[in-house]
Design an enzyme around this catalytic site. Structure first.
Site, mmCIF file in Angstrom:
data_model
loop_
_atom_site.group_PDB
_atom_site.id
_atom_site.type_symbol
_atom_site.label_atom_id
_atom_site.label_comp_id
_atom_site.label_asym_id
_atom_site.label_seq_id
_atom_site.Cartn_x
_atom_site.Cartn_y
_atom_site.Cartn_z
ATOM 1 N N CYS A 131 48.500 55.705 1.758
ATOM 2 C CA CYS A 131 47.243 55.271 2.360
ATOM 3 C C CYS A 131 47.327 53.790 2.702
ATOM 4 O O CYS A 131 46.491 52.981 2.297
ATOM 5 C CB CYS A 131 46.075 55.557 1.415
ATOM 6 S SG CYS A 131 44.455 55.540 2.237
ATOM 7 N N LYS B 130 63.326 55.565 18.068
ATOM 8 C CA LYS B 130 62.472 56.350 18.961
ATOM 9 C C LYS B 130 63.286 56.994 20.087
ATOM 10 O O LYS B 130 63.056 58.152 20.440
ATOM 11 C CB LYS B 130 61.373 55.450 19.514
ATOM 12 C CG LYS B 130 60.453 54.915 18.432
ATOM 13 C CD LYS B 130 59.550 53.799 18.927
ATOM 14 C CE LYS B 130 58.715 53.224 17.787
ATOM 15 N NZ LYS B 130 57.904 52.068 18.219
#
EC number: 1.1.1.3
Length: 439
Positions: free
Chosen positions: A11, A205
């Protein structure tokens, strides 16, 4: 109304964005998916820091194993990052038969072949839209929207930190160091920016996109990588005089029996739409034999943009669960597993492109002819030359643009030119992508 239970691991910035969307937009998501995406657990090592979210009692916990072992959890969302604990938790989730969503590009680029194979064998879905391009649906586009296209090339700006820095150097004349400091102060760059500014994040990526576009195993290790730390305001100024802007580009091209895959600062013309993608925005141009050129543009990072992509993946998996669709209905790497091949990445020495050279040379007669003679000997044809005014100590910058040349020939020529006693410092080389000037 059916309920799909979600366990969120991590988180931090993006994980908080995911939790906010699942809680604050729960009714909107339910109305679109047809089921409640119930955030049953959020596990993080730090449960004391206020995330600005009102979690129900018992939701925010520190025990990730409890989340992984809960038989009622349908989907695990991994937002931890890195390749250590995140990999261990994802492997455990797969072993326990839970669907997985992640934004972890480093993990996918380095271990995706193994993890995705394990997920397919277990019969679960493994989604990673947020790993490339943040909110831009580039993975969904390649896997689904462009399924009828042969992808010929992908050229993109895939790192907001680098784009922000280059925009500051270009538009405000800042040095690399000053622009980096501003990016860090604005939260666009990490305290250690190496992964971003040296091109490694972009390479992660591109490795993922190449696999999706060309049906190849994920191959990170063979991608040519060059970062932006050597880019100076002087070279950006010269680029502008020639009608170009400098961007850190990810370039993937179908070469038939190989794939061209490289990351480096690149000069692109003013009329190329990518040259006008500035600040911390991302964009990728995909070229297909049916659609032609297609541009995706948006924020490539950040709490809410990346969180949006994560929720998209969770919703896709939830819809599959609701409809009883077999996991892998859309192949995880776009191609059916039996059609994914080991396609080699073309060595950078074999590429042909245009080049920008900047030499620091003594202001003497015959210097230009010596340099051009060596270039000519190595089959490098000069397109234009600029020689600027005299500098202190007698050195002047000589700037050249070339016609198409082979990288291996360029390296040989520059090595020979560096031996000239009239040339000081290491020559600057920047590759050029100019579709209008192919020759």
């Amino acid at each position: 109304m059916k309920k799909i239970n979600i366990g969120l691991l991590g988180c931090g910035t993006v994980g908080t964005g995911v939790a906010k969307l699942l809680i604050e937009n729960r009714e909107l998501i339910r109305s679109r998916v047809g089921a409640a995406l119930n955030l049953k657990y959020v596990a993080d090592i730090d449960i004391q820091t206020d995330r600005g979210i009102s979690f129900d009692d018992g939701v925010f916990i520190s025990d990730a194993q409890k989340v992984l072992d809960d038989p009622d959890i349908d989907i695990i969302i991994e937002m931890i990052g890195g390749e250590g604990l995140a990999k261990e938790f994802i492997q455990k989730a797969i072993h326990n038969g839970k669907h997985v969503v992640t934004a972890n590009k480093a993990l996918i680029a380095s271990h995706g072949n193994t993890l995705l194979r394990a997920a397919a064998e277990k019969g679960i879905d493994f989604a990673f839209e947020a790993s490339v391009g943040g909110c831009m649906p580039i993975i969904k586009s390649l896997r689904e929207s462009l399924v009828g296209n042969r992808i010929t090339s992908m050229i993109g700006i895939l790192n907001g930190t680098c784009n922000y820095i280059l925009s500051k150097i270009t538009d405000e004349g800042k040095t690399f160091e000053a622009a980096l400091s501003e990016a860090q102060a604005s939260g666009f760059a990490e305290a250690d920016p190496t992964l971003d500014v040296e091109g490694f994040d972009t390479a992660h990526k591109l490795a993922i996109l190449n696999s999706l576009a060309y049906g190849m195993e994920i191959n990170l290790k063979d991608i040519y990588i060059e970062g932006i730390s050597g880019i100076t305001p002087l070279d950006i100024e010269f680029a502008g005089e020639f009608g170009y802007r400098i961007k850190l580009l990810a370039i993937g091209k179908d070469k038939g029996d190989a794939v061209e895959a490289r990351i480096h600062p690149t000069m692109i013309p003013f009329d190329n739409i990518l040259s006008n993608v500035n600040s911390n925005l991302n964009a990728v141009m995909v070229s297909g034999d049916a659609v032609g050129d297609m541009l995706l543009y948006g924020y490539g990072a950040g709490m809410m943009p990346t969180g949006s992509a994560v929720i998209s993946d969770a919703a896709d998996i939830a819809r599959n669960i609701l409809s009883g669709a077999k996991a892998g209905r859309v192949p995880l790497l776009s191609y059916q597993s039996e059609n994914i091949r080991k396609i080699p990445v073309m060595p950078v020495d074999e590429i042909f492109t245009h080049y920008y050279f900047r030499f620091s040379a003594l202001d003497r007669p015959g210097v230009l002819s010596k340099i051009s003679g060596i270039l000519g000997k190595h089959d490098i044809s000069i397109k234009s030359v600029h020689q600027k005014g005299r500098k202190t100590g007698g050195s002047v910058p000589i700037v050249m643009l070339t016609h198409l040349a082979k990288e291996a020939d360029v390296k040989k020529a520059l090595s020979e030119i560096m031996l000239l006693d009239v040339v000081g410092d290491k020559p600057v080389i920047i590759r050029i992508e100019d579709q209008n000037g192919q020759d």
